[in-house]
Write a protein that holds these residues in place. Structure first.
Motif, PDB file in Angstrom:
ATOM      1  N   GLY A  17      28.891  22.379  37.157  1.00 15.88           N
ATOM      2  CA  GLY A  17      27.851  23.367  37.364  1.00 15.88           C
ATOM      3  C   GLY A  17      26.460  22.779  37.416  1.00 15.88           C
ATOM      4  N   ASP A  20      25.341  20.075  34.601  1.00 18.11           N
ATOM      5  CA  ASP A  20      26.311  19.002  34.354  1.00 18.11           C
ATOM      6  C   ASP A  20      25.665  17.823  33.634  1.00 18.11           C
ATOM      7  OD1 ASP A  20      28.865  17.711  34.640  1.00 18.11           O
ATOM      8  OD2 ASP A  20      27.976  16.481  36.214  1.00 18.11           O
ATOM      9  N   TYR A  54      24.185  31.078  33.970  1.00 18.77           N
ATOM     10  CA  TYR A  54      25.412  30.295  34.144  1.00 18.77           C
ATOM     11  C   TYR A  54      26.140  30.260  32.810  1.00 18.77           C
ATOM     12  CZ  TYR A  54      22.877  28.857  38.273  1.00 18.77           C
ATOM     13  OH  TYR A  54      22.170  28.865  39.446  1.00 18.77           O
ATOM     14  N   TYR A  56      29.197  28.576  30.350  1.00 20.92           N
ATOM     15  CA  TYR A  56      30.037  27.412  30.054  1.00 20.92           C
ATOM     16  C   TYR A  56      30.947  27.779  28.887  1.00 20.92           C
ATOM     17  CZ  TYR A  56      27.148  24.543  33.073  1.00 20.92           C
ATOM     18  OH  TYR A  56      26.511  24.018  34.165  1.00 20.92           O
ATOM     19  N   PHE A  71      31.964  24.442  33.036  1.00 21.12           N
ATOM     20  CA  PHE A  71      31.333  25.480  33.840  1.00 21.12           C
ATOM     21  C   PHE A  71      32.367  26.519  34.251  1.00 21.12           C
ATOM     22  CE2 PHE A  71      29.871  26.779  38.216  1.00 21.12           C
ATOM     23  CZ  PHE A  71      28.870  27.608  37.782  1.00 21.12           C
TER      24      PHE A  71
END
Length: 76
Positions: A17, A20, A54, A56, A71
């Motif tokens: 993602g 990273d 986002y 994780y 991700f």
């Protein structure tokens, strides 16, 4: 579980993602981490901010530092 001194913090790293390779410390081994990036606005916002979100998720197979969070492409 290895901890940073007596505080309960552990090293963690994000895999994949947009974030990273990002390294951090987490407490209590959360199952999910959120990463946000600010989005630039093209019009006056009146104090409103927009951020891309986002997600994780912790790899449950990792039991020592650094913990790994992968991700999640399917999350909103």
């Amino acid at each position: 579980m290895n901890t940073d001194d007596a505080t309960g913090w552990e090293a963690a790293v994000l895999d994949g993602g947009p974030a990273d390779g990002l390294r951090m410390r987490v407490a209590d081994r959360p199952g999910v981490l959120q990463v946000t990036y600010p989005c630039p606005l093209d019009t006056p916002s009146g104090g409103v901010q927009v951020g891309a979100l986002y997600v994780y998720r912790r790899d449950p197979g990792i039991h020592s530092e650094p913990l790994r969070y992968g991700f999640d492409r399917a999350s909103p």
